[in-house]
Design an enzyme around this catalytic site. Structure first.
Site, PDB file in Angstrom:
ATOM      1  N   CYS A 121       0.751  -1.236  -0.061  1.00 15.77           N
ATOM      2  CA  CYS A 121      -0.042  -0.028  -0.016  1.00 15.77           C
ATOM      3  C   CYS A 121       0.692   1.193  -0.128  1.00 15.77           C
ATOM      4  O   CYS A 121       0.709   2.208  -0.766  1.00 15.77           O
ATOM      5  CB  CYS A 121      -0.978   0.039   1.197  1.00 15.77           C
ATOM      6  SG  CYS A 121      -2.106   1.379   1.467  1.00 15.77           S
TER       7      CYS A 121
ATOM      8  N   LYS B  15      -0.578   5.588  -5.792  1.00 15.60           N
ATOM      9  CA  LYS B  15      -1.570   5.479  -6.847  1.00 15.60           C
ATOM     10  C   LYS B  15      -2.609   6.659  -6.619  1.00 15.60           C
ATOM     11  O   LYS B  15      -3.114   7.309  -7.449  1.00 15.60           O
ATOM     12  CB  LYS B  15      -2.405   4.262  -6.905  1.00 15.60           C
ATOM     13  CG  LYS B  15      -3.597   4.091  -7.862  1.00 15.60           C
ATOM     14  CD  LYS B  15      -4.958   4.582  -7.126  1.00 15.60           C
ATOM     15  CE  LYS B  15      -5.110   3.851  -5.730  1.00 15.60           C
ATOM     16  NZ  LYS B  15      -5.540   2.701  -5.559  1.00 15.60           N
TER      17      LYS B  15
ATOM     18  N   CYS C  39      -1.672   1.507  -3.005  1.00 11.96           N
ATOM     19  CA  CYS C  39      -2.858   2.617  -2.928  1.00 11.96           C
ATOM     20  C   CYS C  39      -2.426   4.223  -2.621  1.00 11.96           C
ATOM     21  O   CYS C  39      -2.909   4.981  -3.109  1.00 11.96           O
ATOM     22  CB  CYS C  39      -3.893   2.072  -1.951  1.00 11.96           C
ATOM     23  SG  CYS C  39      -3.102   1.656  -0.316  1.00 11.96           S
TER      24      CYS C  39
ATOM     25  N   GLU D 138     -26.195  14.913   0.407  1.00 13.79           N
ATOM     26  CA  GLU D 138     -27.664  14.987   0.963  1.00 13.79           C
ATOM     27  C   GLU D 138     -28.394  14.017   0.317  1.00 13.79           C
ATOM     28  O   GLU D 138     -29.671  13.599   0.781  1.00 13.79           O
ATOM     29  CB  GLU D 138     -28.179  16.417   0.717  1.00 13.79           C
ATOM     30  CG  GLU D 138     -28.344  16.750  -0.692  1.00 13.79           C
ATOM     31  CD  GLU D 138     -28.825  18.342  -0.758  1.00 13.79           C
ATOM     32  OE1 GLU D 138     -29.904  18.473   0.017  1.00 13.79           O
ATOM     33  OE2 GLU D 138     -28.280  19.046  -1.446  1.00 13.79           O
TER      34      GLU D 138
ATOM     35  N   GLU E  51      -8.394   2.275 -12.310  1.00 16.80           N
ATOM     36  CA  GLU E  51      -7.749   3.323 -11.881  1.00 16.80           C
ATOM     37  C   GLU E  51      -6.661   3.932 -12.885  1.00 16.80           C
ATOM     38  O   GLU E  51      -6.566   5.211 -13.132  1.00 16.80           O
ATOM     39  CB  GLU E  51      -7.145   3.084 -10.414  1.00 16.80           C
ATOM     40  CG  GLU E  51      -8.379   2.831  -9.457  1.00 16.80           C
ATOM     41  CD  GLU E  51      -7.726   2.410  -8.148  1.00 16.80           C
ATOM     42  OE1 GLU E  51      -8.658   2.385  -7.318  1.00 16.80           O
ATOM     43  OE2 GLU E  51      -6.876   1.810  -7.965  1.00 16.80           O
TER      44      GLU E  51
ATOM     45  N   HIS F   6     -27.670  20.994   3.083  1.00 16.69           N
ATOM     46  CA  HIS F   6     -27.694  21.463   1.469  1.00 16.69           C
ATOM     47  C   HIS F   6     -26.877  22.650   1.387  1.00 16.69           C
ATOM     48  O   HIS F   6     -26.816  23.562   2.302  1.00 16.69           O
ATOM     49  CB  HIS F   6     -29.147  21.909   1.272  1.00 16.69           C
ATOM     50  CG  HIS F   6     -29.542  22.284   0.061  1.00 16.69           C
ATOM     51  ND1 HIS F   6     -29.699  21.567  -1.165  1.00 16.69           N
ATOM     52  CD2 HIS F   6     -29.758  23.587  -0.463  1.00 16.69           C
ATOM     53  CE1 HIS F   6     -29.950  22.390  -1.863  1.00 16.69           C
ATOM     54  NE2 HIS F   6     -29.973  23.623  -1.745  1.00 16.69           N
TER      55      HIS F   6
ATOM     56  N   TYR G  33      -9.921  -3.214 -10.232  1.00 17.95           N
ATOM     57  CA  TYR G  33      -9.634  -1.824  -9.726  1.00 17.95           C
ATOM     58  C   TYR G  33      -8.446  -1.363 -10.076  1.00 17.95           C
ATOM     59  O   TYR G  33      -8.482   0.207 -10.527  1.00 17.95           O
ATOM     60  CB  TYR G  33      -9.768  -1.707  -8.423  1.00 17.95           C
ATOM     61  CG  TYR G  33      -8.904  -2.250  -7.319  1.00 17.95           C
ATOM     62  CD1 TYR G  33      -7.860  -1.726  -6.827  1.00 17.95           C
ATOM     63  CD2 TYR G  33      -8.995  -3.671  -7.093  1.00 17.95           C
ATOM     64  CE1 TYR G  33      -6.808  -2.096  -5.994  1.00 17.95           C
ATOM     65  CE2 TYR G  33      -7.937  -4.273  -6.490  1.00 17.95           C
ATOM     66  CZ  TYR G  33      -7.036  -3.343  -5.887  1.00 17.95           C
ATOM     67  OH  TYR G  33      -5.955  -4.192  -5.165  1.00 17.95           O
TER      68      TYR G  33
END
Length: 448
Positions: A43, A51, A48, A442, A182, A437, A178
């Site tokens: 990682c 990346k 990750c 939301e 990516e 909001h 993935y």
């Protein structure tokens, strides 16, 4: 004198191994760890973290393109791959120093060399030295799979992609998981011509179909080309150094870089586990029980090397639970339900809990609520990309059992929403929550 040289010897200094070492040491254990490459693991070093930095860097391409709609005039904007690449590498160096400091601060001895299992309580270092330990923890992670294709030596994996000498003009990516999605988004945004080829016609298998059905046309609209049912047969290197990719039955695809992203396999080859009576699974994984114990009572395993979930936060949880169980007198295991996950594609997707298909198979009657909207930040974009959120609800209990999202910042929003799924909150409780909001988040409490 102590019966063993150490109470715990950890093979692999990735996220799971470092966490287990630190926690075991905090419980008073004498701990050592061996790492043959760099402290930090997949990682931090080649996964990750670097990346995600490339993803951030590539986002500027979209922002610069849309800046004029906001009233900005940006002349002469250029991109330099070496600058981004070297910054990412420098941050990886920083994180490695931080992980090494963690080991040192907790008095964990660190051996910068490969270690293998020589017996139930013995490891052998590459230098030949043998070390005894009351317990051994295997945390060596996984490694990219390179399929048997002609010219595989001309291809790279996600290990090497961070070190390219220059930005490739044309990229062919094999795979539709993935990692493939990516890097397709990264290279496409940075200006490369990107073609994704895959042996099936499905992308991101395991994610909710409504998300993947929306991601593919958005990526195509951005310029990514897909070749389905076209596994690579051969990669040919031409006289000028460029590549020609023969995939399926279609015409050869010219490329400067071929990235193979067809999955990862536990890195157990040559680890010597047979010396402790441990038999590997068919995929090379180490079978373990709920407390990470292998078939040998003195050897445990955590993270991607096991037969469980291959995610960094899971490895960290497993390593911590192992140390608390074995050295802290607090036996506990890791739970694998409601695990949030994300794909940092462009746009990103994020999910937690059951997909609609899985929920129908497991629960029978379900209710599905969706919101299809155009995010406010996309109002100024030249491409009218829409966001999509989905709640999957158990009709019998009203509990929200799955949340699936595609759109800007979806992973950042999902983390908080995952708490609600883990806690078993109901759709009525979502409805009772006042909307924030204006925001994209939301939409999670406005579906009726």
């Amino acid at each position: 004198m102590a019966e063993f040289d150490y109470d715990l010897f950890v093979i692999g200094a990735g996220s799971g191994g470092v966490r287990a070492s630190r926690i075991a040491a905090s419980h008073g254990a004498r701990v050592a760890v061996a790492e043959e490459f760099r402290v930090g693991g997949t990682c931090v070093i080649r996964g990750c973290v670097p990346k995600k930095l490339l993803v951030y860097g590539s986002h500027f391409a979209h922002s610069l393109h849309d800046a004029a709609q906001y009233g900005w005039t940006i002349e002469g904007a250029t991109f330099d791959w070496a600058t981004l690449r070297d910054f990412v590498a420098s941050d990886v160096d920083r994180l490695e120093r931080a992980y090494t400091s963690t080991l040192n601060t907790n008095n964990v001895e660190h051996f910068a060399e490969r270690a293998v299992v020589a017996g139930p309580n013995t490891v052998r270092l590459a230098s030949g030295r043998e070390i005894s330990a009351k317990f051994i923890l295997i945390a060596v992670g996984a490694w990219p799979v390179m399929p048997e294709i002609v010219g595989a030596e001309h291809c790279i994996t996600s290990n090497e992609v961070f070190h390219l000498p220059e930005l490739p003009r044309r990229v062919v990516i094999q795979g539709a998981g993935y990692i493939a999605m990516e890097f397709a988004g990264i290279f496409n945004a940075l200006g490369s011509d990107v073609t994704v080829v895959n042996r099936s016609d499905v992308i991101l298998r395991g994610y909710d179909h409504d998300l993947t059905a929306r991601l593919q046309p958005i990526m195509e609209a951005r310029g990514v080309k897909f070749g389905f049912n076209r596994p690579i047969r051969e990669v040919q290197k031409l006289a000028d150094g460029s590549l020609l990719v023969h995939a399926g039955e279609g015409d050869p695809i010219p490329a400067d870089v071929v990235l193979v992203a067809t999955g990862r396999r536990p890195k157990t080859d040559g680890l010597g586990l047979e010396n402790a009576g441990i038999t590997l699974g068919k995929g090379g994984e180490i079978p373990v029980d709920a407390f990470s114990k292998t078939a040998c009572d003195s050897i445990y395993a955590v993270g991607d090397v096991t037969d469980r979930v291959q995610l960094t936060p899971i490895a960290i949880r497993e390593g911590h639970a192992f140390a608390d169980t074995v050295f802290g007198g607090k036996p506990r295991s890791t739970h694998y339900d409601a695990i949030p996950s994300a794909v940092f594609s462009q746009p990103p997707i994020a999910s937690v809990g059951l997909t609609e298909a899985d929920a129908r198979a497991q629960l029978g009657e379900v209710r599905v609520y969706t919101s299809d909207f155009r995010p406010m930040q996309n109002m100024f974009a030249t491409q009218a990309e829409r966001g999509f959120y989905k709640l999957v609800v158990d009709a019998g209990t009203d509990k929200v059992v799955g949340i699936h999202m595609i759109g800007p910042d979806a992973p950042e929003i999902l983390q908080a929403a995952a708490i609600a799924v883990k806690a078993g909150l109901t759709k009525a409780q979502f409805d009772d929550t006042i909307a924030l909001h204006p925001s994209m988040a939301e939409e999670l409490v406005l579906m009726r």
